[in-house]
Design an enzyme around this catalytic site. Structure first.
Site, PDB file in Angstrom:
ATOM      1  N   ASP A 132     -10.114  -2.258 -56.680  1.00 55.90           N
ATOM      2  CA  ASP A 132      -9.675  -1.499 -57.850  1.00 55.90           C
ATOM      3  C   ASP A 132      -9.170  -0.146 -57.333  1.00 55.90           C
ATOM      4  O   ASP A 132      -9.084   0.080 -56.111  1.00 55.90           O
ATOM      5  CB  ASP A 132     -10.784  -1.396 -58.908  1.00 55.90           C
ATOM      6  CG  ASP A 132     -11.927  -0.488 -58.507  1.00 55.90           C
ATOM      7  OD1 ASP A 132     -11.950  -0.007 -57.350  1.00 55.90           O
ATOM      8  OD2 ASP A 132     -12.818  -0.249 -59.338  1.00 55.90           O
ATOM      9  N   CYS A 145     -14.652  -2.055 -54.468  1.00 53.45           N
ATOM     10  CA  CYS A 145     -14.572  -1.158 -55.621  1.00 53.45           C
ATOM     11  C   CYS A 145     -15.371   0.082 -55.232  1.00 53.45           C
ATOM     12  O   CYS A 145     -15.760   0.207 -54.061  1.00 53.45           O
ATOM     13  CB  CYS A 145     -15.065  -1.815 -56.914  1.00 53.45           C
ATOM     14  SG  CYS A 145     -16.799  -2.287 -56.945  1.00 53.45           S
ATOM     15  N   THR A 183     -18.482   1.292 -55.781  1.00 51.64           N
ATOM     16  CA  THR A 183     -19.813   1.016 -55.237  1.00 51.64           C
ATOM     17  C   THR A 183     -19.912  -0.360 -54.592  1.00 51.64           C
ATOM     18  O   THR A 183     -20.877  -0.630 -53.868  1.00 51.64           O
ATOM     19  CB  THR A 183     -20.867   1.025 -56.358  1.00 51.64           C
ATOM     20  OG1 THR A 183     -20.458   0.038 -57.332  1.00 51.64           O
ATOM     21  CG2 THR A 183     -20.970   2.389 -57.027  1.00 51.64           C
ATOM     22  N   HIS A 229     -26.920 -16.510 -42.697  1.00 54.21           N
ATOM     23  CA  HIS A 229     -27.911 -17.073 -43.621  1.00 54.21           C
ATOM     24  C   HIS A 229     -27.305 -17.505 -44.958  1.00 54.21           C
ATOM     25  O   HIS A 229     -27.702 -18.517 -45.513  1.00 54.21           O
ATOM     26  CB  HIS A 229     -29.011 -16.051 -43.910  1.00 54.21           C
ATOM     27  CG  HIS A 229     -29.966 -15.885 -42.768  1.00 54.21           C
ATOM     28  ND1 HIS A 229     -31.177 -15.252 -42.904  1.00 54.21           N
ATOM     29  CD2 HIS A 229     -29.876 -16.246 -41.461  1.00 54.21           C
ATOM     30  CE1 HIS A 229     -31.810 -15.245 -41.730  1.00 54.21           C
ATOM     31  NE2 HIS A 229     -31.030 -15.835 -40.837  1.00 54.21           N
ATOM     32  N   HIS A 250     -30.787 -22.998 -44.199  1.00 50.19           N
ATOM     33  CA  HIS A 250     -29.964 -22.147 -45.065  1.00 50.19           C
ATOM     34  C   HIS A 250     -29.014 -22.978 -45.921  1.00 50.19           C
ATOM     35  O   HIS A 250     -28.685 -22.595 -47.037  1.00 50.19           O
ATOM     36  CB  HIS A 250     -29.195 -21.127 -44.221  1.00 50.19           C
ATOM     37  CG  HIS A 250     -30.097 -20.264 -43.406  1.00 50.19           C
ATOM     38  ND1 HIS A 250     -31.001 -19.393 -43.980  1.00 50.19           N
ATOM     39  CD2 HIS A 250     -30.274 -20.171 -42.069  1.00 50.19           C
ATOM     40  CE1 HIS A 250     -31.684 -18.790 -43.029  1.00 50.19           C
ATOM     41  NE2 HIS A 250     -31.271 -19.248 -41.846  1.00 50.19           N
TER      42      HIS A 250
HETATM   43  C1  RB5 Z   1     -14.585   2.614 -61.160  1.00 48.23           C
HETATM   44  O1  RB5 Z   1     -14.720   3.909 -61.638  1.00 48.23           O
HETATM   45  C2  RB5 Z   1     -15.930   2.073 -60.710  1.00 48.23           C
HETATM   46  O2  RB5 Z   1     -16.746   1.851 -61.820  1.00 48.23           O
HETATM   47  C3  RB5 Z   1     -15.745   0.810 -59.918  1.00 48.23           C
HETATM   48  O3  RB5 Z   1     -14.941   1.070 -58.831  1.00 48.23           O
HETATM   49  C4  RB5 Z   1     -16.989   0.162 -59.345  1.00 48.23           C
HETATM   50  O4  RB5 Z   1     -17.725   1.060 -58.589  1.00 48.23           O
HETATM   51  C5  RB5 Z   1     -17.789  -0.596 -60.292  1.00 48.23           C
HETATM   52  O5  RB5 Z   1     -18.817  -1.186 -59.958  1.00 48.23           O
END
Ligand code: RB5
Length: 143
Positions: free
Chosen positions: A8, A65, A67, A98, A133
């Site tokens: 993203d 993304c 996180t 695994h 596994h």
């Molecule tokens: C975008 O702001 C953020 O929410 C997305 O990149 C991600 O971290 C969501 O889990």
């Protein structure tokens, strides 16, 4: 080996760096976007890479993304997908050996490019161990 990659907006920059790193190593990369820092919805991009893996178009996926959490949650909704959010090379090694992970998920806002490259290299060079596994993975798909 062919890699399907997508991110993203929050991880666009790291996605570009990882893509160029792989291309520099002569690895084929299918870039499913996003192509700028304009805000987009990560589930739409998770779906593109998932489709590429499930149709055997690509061997492995990489999703990024902010996180890594949203991409993991979205990708793991699809049967046959084992998406692993990895913050350390050792997590990538175990995700492959695994869990036979077929998608590596990286957090664009939490790690730098050098660490990401190390994690990617580890993920792509580690085979699945099979054995016990294999049985565990089969149980996931029985749910
Ligand atoms: C975008 O702001 C953020 O929410 C997305 O990149 C991600 O971290 C969501 O889990």
């Amino acid at each position: 080996v062919k890699i399907a990659i997508a991110s993203d907006h929050a991880a666009f920059e790291l996605k570009e760096k990882v893509k160029n790193y792989l291309l520099g190593k002569g690895i084929e990369v299918e870039d499913h976007g996003t192509y700028s820092e304009e805000s987009v919805d990560y589930p739409d991009y998770a779906k593109k890479v998932v489709q590429s893996i499930l149709s055997n178009e690509a061997d492995f996926g990489i999703l990024l993304c902010g996180t890594g959490l949203g991409m993991s949650i979205a990708a793991n909704r699809y049967r046959g997908i084992r998406a692993a959010l990895c913050l350390f090379p050792d997590m990538a090694r175990l995700a492959r050996s695994h869990n036979n992970a077929n998608i590596l998920v990286l957090p664009g806002r939490l790690i730098g490019a050098e660490l990401a490259f190390w994690i990617v290299d580890t993920f792509l060079s580690t085979p699945f161990d099979g054995g016990r596994h294999e049985r565990r993975i089969r149980k996931i798909d029985e749910v």
